[in-house]
Motif scaffolding. Structure first.
Motif, PDB file in Angstrom:
ATOM      1  N   UNK A 185       9.105  53.236  20.069  1.00  0.00           N
ATOM      2  CA  UNK A 185       9.414  51.730  19.595  1.00  0.00           C
ATOM      3  C   UNK A 185       8.954  51.289  18.206  1.00  0.00           C
ATOM      4  N   UNK A 227       8.034  49.930  14.830  1.00  0.00           N
ATOM      5  CA  UNK A 227       8.078  48.458  14.266  1.00  0.00           C
ATOM      6  C   UNK A 227       7.515  48.120  13.069  1.00  0.00           C
ATOM      7  N   UNK A 255       6.020  45.748   9.593  1.00  0.00           N
ATOM      8  CA  UNK A 255       5.277  44.554   9.338  1.00  0.00           C
ATOM      9  C   UNK A 255       5.265  44.338   7.858  1.00  0.00           C
ATOM     10  N   UNK A 305       6.248  40.033  11.390  1.00  0.00           N
ATOM     11  CA  UNK A 305       6.842  41.053  11.802  1.00  0.00           C
ATOM     12  C   UNK A 305       8.309  40.987  11.152  1.00  0.00           C
ATOM     13  N   UNK A 335      11.604  45.247  15.187  1.00  0.00           N
ATOM     14  CA  UNK A 335      10.946  45.893  16.278  1.00  0.00           C
ATOM     15  C   UNK A 335      12.106  46.787  16.954  1.00  0.00           C
ATOM     16  N   UNK A 366      13.190  40.794  13.612  1.00  0.00           N
ATOM     17  CA  UNK A 366      12.653  39.546  14.189  1.00  0.00           C
ATOM     18  C   UNK A 366      13.226  38.197  13.750  1.00  0.00           C
ATOM     19  N   UNK A 409       4.277  50.676  12.936  1.00  0.00           N
ATOM     20  CA  UNK A 409       3.284  51.032  14.145  1.00  0.00           C
ATOM     21  C   UNK A 409       4.118  51.811  15.072  1.00  0.00           C
ATOM     22  N   UNK A 460       4.321  53.255  18.858  1.00  0.00           N
ATOM     23  CA  UNK A 460       3.804  53.218  20.536  1.00  0.00           C
ATOM     24  C   UNK A 460       3.657  54.748  21.122  1.00  0.00           C
ATOM     25  N   UNK A 500      -1.082  51.651  20.639  1.00  0.00           N
ATOM     26  CA  UNK A 500      -0.353  51.569  19.539  1.00  0.00           C
ATOM     27  C   UNK A 500      -1.156  52.319  18.173  1.00  0.00           C
ATOM     28  N   UNK A 545       7.211  47.183  23.016  1.00  0.00           N
ATOM     29  CA  UNK A 545       6.096  46.987  22.443  1.00  0.00           C
ATOM     30  C   UNK A 545       6.278  46.654  20.977  1.00  0.00           C
ATOM     31  N   UNK A 546       5.645  45.618  20.492  1.00  0.00           N
ATOM     32  CA  UNK A 546       5.341  45.487  19.112  1.00  0.00           C
ATOM     33  C   UNK A 546       4.294  44.055  19.158  1.00  0.00           C
ATOM     34  N   UNK A 547       4.184  43.620  17.806  1.00  0.00           N
ATOM     35  CA  UNK A 547       3.222  42.428  17.753  1.00  0.00           C
ATOM     36  C   UNK A 547       4.374  41.364  17.160  1.00  0.00           C
ATOM     37  N   UNK A 548       4.658  40.588  18.162  1.00  0.00           N
ATOM     38  CA  UNK A 548       5.642  39.402  17.709  1.00  0.00           C
ATOM     39  C   UNK A 548       5.183  38.053  17.249  1.00  0.00           C
TER      40      UNK A 548
END
Lengths: 110, 118
Positions: A34, A36, A38, A48, A51, A57, A91, A93, A99, B103-106
């Motif tokens: 997964x 992601x 940032x 964000x 993802x 996002x 990041x 997972x 994470x 899973x991620x930071x939203x």
């Protein structure tokens, strides 16, 4: 110990395209991690961008895209702009609720 | 609009316990984990741990021995406690929300600077 790797720095010309990568010190990155992405400017909380490998996002322009390239996750920025100059973090997972952040890439637009 | 607001003591002495609170406004914990993340000055981001509304936790193995994350669902708040702090724990601490499904930071809090003096 799992280490998530990113280029420490990268530069791109205004209007150009750049691809930042996110790898593992051991093994390949796949969608099951997964990935992601940032974006962080100095003094601010991260924003964000991407993802679940490639989902943007809300409010993120389509100049930003995510993918898997070879054995790494990738963030591609097209039509680079001056305000894209900042730090980018990925990041992964690891499962079991763990994470791990990459070390970050400082992008310069010049 | 859901927001995360965080607060806590910003100046500690070595060996003291760090204590931070993150409140969820405009929404609930349902379907999410709530995480703590930190960033040492000039350094990258480090995931500390997470909790869901049931109180189930996951921690960064490197910090697990000193960290406790807890939740008060009646107040929509979650908490970070880190014991025996040293100067190496000086950092901006962020709270963030993680959807269980992807899973991620939203959603992120604005961050709290915690400085540990010796």
């Amino acid at each position: 110990q799992t280490v998530v790797t990113q280029e420490p720095s990268f530069s791109v010309s205004p209007g150009g395209t750049v691809t930042l990568t996110c790898g593992l010190n051991s093994g390949s990155v796949s969608t099951t991690y997964y990935p992601s992405w940032y974006q962080q400017t100095p003094g601010q909380a991260p924003r964000t961008l991407i993802y679940n490998t490639k989902t943007r996002s809300s409010g993120v322009p389509d100049r930003f895209s995510g993918s898997i390239l070879g054995n790494k996750a990738a963030l591609t920025i097209t039509g680079a702009q001056a305000d894209d100059e900042c730090d980018y973090y990925c990041v992964l997972y690891m499962g079991s609720g763990i994470s791990v952040f990459g070390g970050g890439t400082k992008l310069t637009v010049l | 609009q859901v927001q995360l607001q965080q607060w806590g003591a910003g100046l500690l002495k070595s060996s003291e316990t760090l204590s931070l609170t993150c409140a969820v406004y405009g929404g609930s914990f349902s379907g999410y984990y709530c995480s703590w993340i930190r960033q040492s000055p000039g350094k990258g981001l480090e995931w500390i741990g997470e909790i869901n509304r049931s109180g189930s936790t996951n921690y960064n193995p490197s910090l697990k021995s000193r960290v406790t994350i807890s939740v008060d669902t009646s107040k929509n708040q979650f908490f970070l406690r880190m014991s025996s702090v040293t100067a190496a724990d000086t950092a901006v601490y962020f709270c963030a929300r993680t959807p269980v499904a992807t899973p991620h930071f939203d959603l992120w809090g604005r961050g709290t600077l915690v400085t540990v003096s010796s």
